[in-house]
Design a protein around this motif. Sequence first.
Motif, mmCIF file in Angstrom:
data_model
loop_
_atom_site.group_PDB
_atom_site.id
_atom_site.type_symbol
_atom_site.label_atom_id
_atom_site.label_comp_id
_atom_site.label_asym_id
_atom_site.label_seq_id
_atom_site.Cartn_x
_atom_site.Cartn_y
_atom_site.Cartn_z
ATOM 1 N N PHE A 1 0.844 -1.200 0.000
ATOM 2 C CA PHE A 1 0.000 0.000 0.000
ATOM 3 C C PHE A 1 0.880 1.250 0.000
ATOM 4 O O PHE A 1 0.636 2.202 -0.753
ATOM 5 N N LEU A 2 1.930 1.237 0.840
ATOM 6 C CA LEU A 2 2.853 2.373 0.875
ATOM 7 C C LEU A 2 3.608 2.508 -0.444
ATOM 8 O O LEU A 2 3.892 3.623 -0.895
ATOM 9 N N LEU A 3 3.949 1.363 -1.070
ATOM 10 C CA LEU A 3 4.592 1.419 -2.383
ATOM 11 C C LEU A 3 3.668 2.086 -3.400
ATOM 12 O O LEU A 3 4.110 2.907 -4.223
ATOM 13 N N GLY A 4 2.391 1.746 -3.342
ATOM 14 C CA GLY A 4 1.431 2.398 -4.228
ATOM 15 C C GLY A 4 1.357 3.897 -3.979
ATOM 16 O O GLY A 4 1.315 4.695 -4.926
ATOM 17 N N MET A 5 1.353 4.288 -2.701
ATOM 18 C CA MET A 5 1.330 5.707 -2.359
ATOM 19 C C MET A 5 2.560 6.415 -2.912
ATOM 20 O O MET A 5 2.479 7.553 -3.406
ATOM 21 N N TYR A 6 3.709 5.744 -2.851
ATOM 22 C CA TYR A 6 4.942 6.340 -3.354
ATOM 23 C C TYR A 6 4.877 6.506 -4.873
ATOM 24 O O TYR A 6 5.262 7.554 -5.420
ATOM 25 N N LEU A 7 4.394 5.492 -5.560
ATOM 26 C CA LEU A 7 4.402 5.520 -7.015
ATOM 27 C C LEU A 7 3.413 6.534 -7.596
ATOM 28 O O LEU A 7 3.591 6.998 -8.728
ATOM 29 N N ILE A 8 2.370 6.877 -6.825
ATOM 30 C CA ILE A 8 1.447 7.907 -7.321
ATOM 31 C C ILE A 8 1.828 9.298 -6.801
ATOM 32 O O ILE A 8 1.121 10.280 -7.051
ATOM 33 N N GLY A 9 2.941 9.378 -6.050
ATOM 34 C CA GLY A 9 3.466 10.666 -5.626
ATOM 35 C C GLY A 9 2.970 11.175 -4.298
ATOM 36 O O GLY A 9 3.209 12.345 -3.950
ATOM 37 N N LYS A 10 2.282 10.356 -3.506
ATOM 38 C CA LYS A 10 1.748 10.790 -2.216
ATOM 39 C C LYS A 10 2.692 10.516 -1.054
ATOM 40 O O LYS A 10 2.418 10.913 0.075
#
Length: 668
Positions: free
Chosen positions: A454-463
């Motif tokens: 989930f954190l990886l997803g947040m990182y990849l979308i710039g959040k």
Amino acid sequence: MKKVFLTTFMMLMAVMAWAQSNPVHFTVSQKQVSDTEIDVIFKGKIAAGWHVYAPNIPADGPIPATLTTEKAEGVKAMGKLKAQGKEIKEFDQIFGMQLRYYENSVTFVQRYKITGKTYKVKGYLEYGACNDSGCMPPTSVEFSYKGNGPADAPEATDEMADEAAKDTVAAAQNAEGDSTAVASASVGDDANLWKPVINELKAYQDGGATSHSLFYILIMGFVGGLLAVLMPCIWPIIPMTVSFFLKRNKDKAKGIRDAITYGVSIIVIYVLLGFLITLISGGNGLNSLSTNAVFNIIIFLVLVVFAVSFFGWFELELPSKWTNSVDNKASATSGLLSIFLMAFTLVLVSFSCTAPIIGLLLAEFSTSGNIAAPAVGMLGFSIALALPFTLFAMFPAWLKSAPKSGSWMNTLKVTLGFVELAFSLKFLSVADLAYGWHILDRETFLALWIAIFFLLGMYLIGKLKFQSDVMMGESKPMPVPCVMMGLVSFAFAIYMVPGLWGAPCKAVGAFAPPVNTQDFNLNTNEIKPKYTSYEEGMAAAAAQGKPVLIDFTGFGCVNCRKMEAAVWTDPRVAEKLNNDYILISLYVDDKQPLAKNIEVTVNGQKRTLRTVGDKWSYLQQSKFGALAQPYYVALDAEGNPLARPFSYKEDVTDYLNFLQEGLDNYKK
């Protein structure tokens, strides 16, 4: 630091004590205690890592040491079998009872009272032995003695109704079992079904499965090398290195040859690293890594360190004097040695970027159980790493269209940090299972993976940003490919959520702890064998046109229960066992007596088969050349093997591959 890490954890590998066919050896003797008493003494030597269970273990537990008196003329047993040695007590969660056993050595003593003018006593001691990987079938040590009693004693009479005999009969009657009784004295009605297939099994072990795994390891190493090429420590160096080779030689062909030599030197250096790891550990050490708890804990810690270094908390660096020294020698020399030293300089300079990737790859390679895996994996890694230098030297125009260095390399680096952190939990899980800590049960593992992706997803979308992103001046919106990969990471995290309640989550089955470690599980699958008789099961397989899975097990086999709880409960395994195979479970400790004792010869020594369990134990040893349980063999209806044998290993993916290999070969 990297070399220190590697040397430390590779030297901590355990060497399994599995080289012996029989890890327990008993000698039996008779001792005259008095004119009216004798002792029958069994002295046992137990191999390292093994243990023998004590007498009088509660029912439904492992095989205890028991003494059976078959003939007693002029003697009568006094009390029960006694044990001498350092007794170890341990509560076993599988059996739910306190177990008692002995390690290194033990002595069992049975005292008899002489009641006749002469005496004859005959019987056998039966015991069970286990280690961390499996259990031996119940093994017997026979004895037969005769002698003279007091001159004023009456004539010898049969004393088989003594207390010891009663205890033994009662134990046999209480033993759990549902196997079909054997109605004849022959070992098997169909000689072909009992034909030894030891060499055929060995051919499977030495053949296709190994070559397939080595190809997988080569590809895995190649992919890791491609990722390393895109790291900030390597990608910016490629244009400079290629230009150097082309400009220092007026002859373009010679420049290309130098670039190819440079690439070959990189390959040689990394393959030598793989060979060095194998040399340090030895072949046997590599085979034991997958279950070595200490090794897995060290790997976990190392991968966490690598992950946080990719996050930008600190940077792994080798001493600068190492790099300077090699660089100076490369400048001072010429020819092939100069190019080789330049390649070695690249290896040292790029350490901070390649070390985490190499560390993860070597951990996977070493736990594959294949002695050639580290060298083959490093071959794939180095080929991918060397390829750009060679190709860009041969086709310089490609450099103009190659992506320029930029913040995308840091994004890739941080993404790999998340992946390293997730994979580190796999190795901690192995240690957790080995020590029984229960700090990383399945739901805990899945919860951590859900959070990580989930954190990886947040990182990849710039959040989510790291310090390294700020240093790179990253303030623009994330590019479309990153956002799409972020959505994939979110989807993967959501996919694992039902696993918290027992959903199989097949995509993570090879990494997550077994289902039986989960406290709350709505998905329960119990596998029961269709047959517990070898002959009946084989006949059914021939009639139904299905392959057979022989499960050599035992009522008192701890590791058999672990396999059934951790592997057989997986829905994919359950489906294959229920639908694709005829499952035959043969209990080597089944106490149901044969209609008539059977005399056989094993390794030049005569052995008496008295029970159904004895018969199945003899089948396992004579046909398949194995003794320990659990032991799984895939056969066709004529008793020919279809795949490599499988023993104790709580790995759902590997077990599925074993089952699929049998099915594929059966179809052929």
